[in-house]
Design a protein around this motif. Structure first.
Motif, mmCIF file in Angstrom:
data_model
loop_
_atom_site.group_PDB
_atom_site.id
_atom_site.type_symbol
_atom_site.label_atom_id
_atom_site.label_comp_id
_atom_site.label_asym_id
_atom_site.label_seq_id
_atom_site.Cartn_x
_atom_site.Cartn_y
_atom_site.Cartn_z
ATOM 1 N N UNK A 8 45.948 32.846 40.505
ATOM 2 C CA UNK A 8 45.439 33.932 39.674
ATOM 3 C C UNK A 8 46.564 34.568 38.866
ATOM 4 N N UNK A 9 46.254 34.986 37.659
ATOM 5 C CA UNK A 9 47.228 35.606 36.770
ATOM 6 C C UNK A 9 47.043 37.119 36.766
ATOM 7 N N UNK A 10 45.801 37.565 36.636
ATOM 8 C CA UNK A 10 45.469 38.985 36.630
ATOM 9 C C UNK A 10 44.244 39.236 37.492
ATOM 10 N N UNK A 11 44.163 40.466 38.000
ATOM 11 C CA UNK A 11 42.949 40.958 38.642
ATOM 12 C C UNK A 11 42.300 41.886 37.617
ATOM 13 N N UNK A 12 40.998 41.715 37.380
ATOM 14 C CA UNK A 12 40.248 42.520 36.420
ATOM 15 C C UNK A 12 39.129 43.267 37.129
ATOM 16 N N UNK A 13 38.690 44.357 36.531
ATOM 17 C CA UNK A 13 37.464 45.040 36.942
ATOM 18 C C UNK A 13 36.314 44.254 36.323
ATOM 19 N N UNK A 14 35.210 44.137 37.013
ATOM 20 C CA UNK A 14 34.059 43.420 36.476
ATOM 21 C C UNK A 14 33.672 43.928 35.099
ATOM 22 N N UNK A 15 33.430 43.009 34.181
ATOM 23 C CA UNK A 15 33.054 43.370 32.832
ATOM 24 C C UNK A 15 34.218 43.617 31.889
ATOM 25 N N UNK A 16 35.452 43.396 32.344
ATOM 26 C CA UNK A 16 36.616 43.607 31.488
ATOM 27 C C UNK A 16 36.555 42.659 30.293
ATOM 28 N N UNK A 17 36.775 43.197 29.100
ATOM 29 C CA UNK A 17 36.723 42.373 27.884
ATOM 30 C C UNK A 17 37.894 41.390 27.795
ATOM 31 N N UNK A 18 38.924 41.561 28.611
ATOM 32 C CA UNK A 18 40.086 40.679 28.576
ATOM 33 C C UNK A 18 39.965 39.499 29.559
ATOM 34 N N UNK A 19 38.993 39.551 30.454
ATOM 35 C CA UNK A 19 38.801 38.451 31.405
ATOM 36 C C UNK A 19 38.317 37.229 30.638
ATOM 37 N N UNK A 20 38.978 36.123 30.826
ATOM 38 C CA UNK A 20 38.640 34.921 30.082
ATOM 39 C C UNK A 20 37.614 34.046 30.772
ATOM 40 N N UNK A 21 37.454 32.851 30.254
ATOM 41 C CA UNK A 21 36.460 31.914 30.776
ATOM 42 C C UNK A 21 36.811 31.389 32.160
ATOM 43 N N UNK A 22 38.086 31.438 32.536
ATOM 44 C CA UNK A 22 38.495 30.922 33.845
ATOM 45 C C UNK A 22 38.374 31.962 34.955
ATOM 46 N N UNK A 23 37.896 33.159 34.622
ATOM 47 C CA UNK A 23 37.801 34.208 35.642
ATOM 48 C C UNK A 23 36.550 34.013 36.500
ATOM 49 N N UNK A 24 36.623 34.547 37.697
ATOM 50 C CA UNK A 24 35.477 34.511 38.608
ATOM 51 C C UNK A 24 35.495 35.780 39.443
ATOM 52 N N UNK A 25 34.351 36.185 39.894
ATOM 53 C CA UNK A 25 34.245 37.394 40.693
ATOM 54 C C UNK A 25 34.706 37.177 42.119
ATOM 55 N N UNK A 26 35.290 38.210 42.695
ATOM 56 C CA UNK A 26 35.696 38.191 44.094
ATOM 57 C C UNK A 26 35.262 39.508 44.729
ATOM 58 N N UNK A 27 35.246 39.538 46.027
ATOM 59 C CA UNK A 27 34.906 40.747 46.761
ATOM 60 C C UNK A 27 36.041 41.764 46.630
ATOM 61 N N UNK A 28 35.719 43.024 46.870
ATOM 62 C CA UNK A 28 36.710 44.097 46.744
ATOM 63 C C UNK A 28 37.939 43.833 47.606
ATOM 64 N N UNK A 29 37.742 43.419 48.850
ATOM 65 C CA UNK A 29 38.884 43.196 49.742
ATOM 66 C C UNK A 29 39.785 42.064 49.240
#
Length: 55
Positions: A8-29
């Motif tokens: 992983x390169x960055x952690x984003x908040x869900x819906x971040x406009x900077x999250x690219x196509x390779x991002x995926x959701x993870x649990x809070x922990x």
């Protein structure tokens, strides 16, 4: 995820406009663990603030 799809390169908040196509959701922990282990928090959506981590 990075270009190789592995680290992983960055952690984003869900819906971040900077999250690219390779991002995926993870649990809070998982997000909390990633940030505390050195994965950078996105400077645009600031998930470290959302997770309650003060820098």
């Amino acid at each position: 995820m990075g270009l190789g799809g592995r680290d992983p390169v960055y952690v984003h908040v869900g819906g971040c406009h900077m999250a690219g196509k390779r991002s995926r959701g993870v649990e809070r922990d998982q997000a909390l663990q990633a940030v505390t282990e050195g994965v950078d928090a996105c400077p645009h959506c600031r998930p470290d603030t959302e997770l309650g981590i003060l820098e």
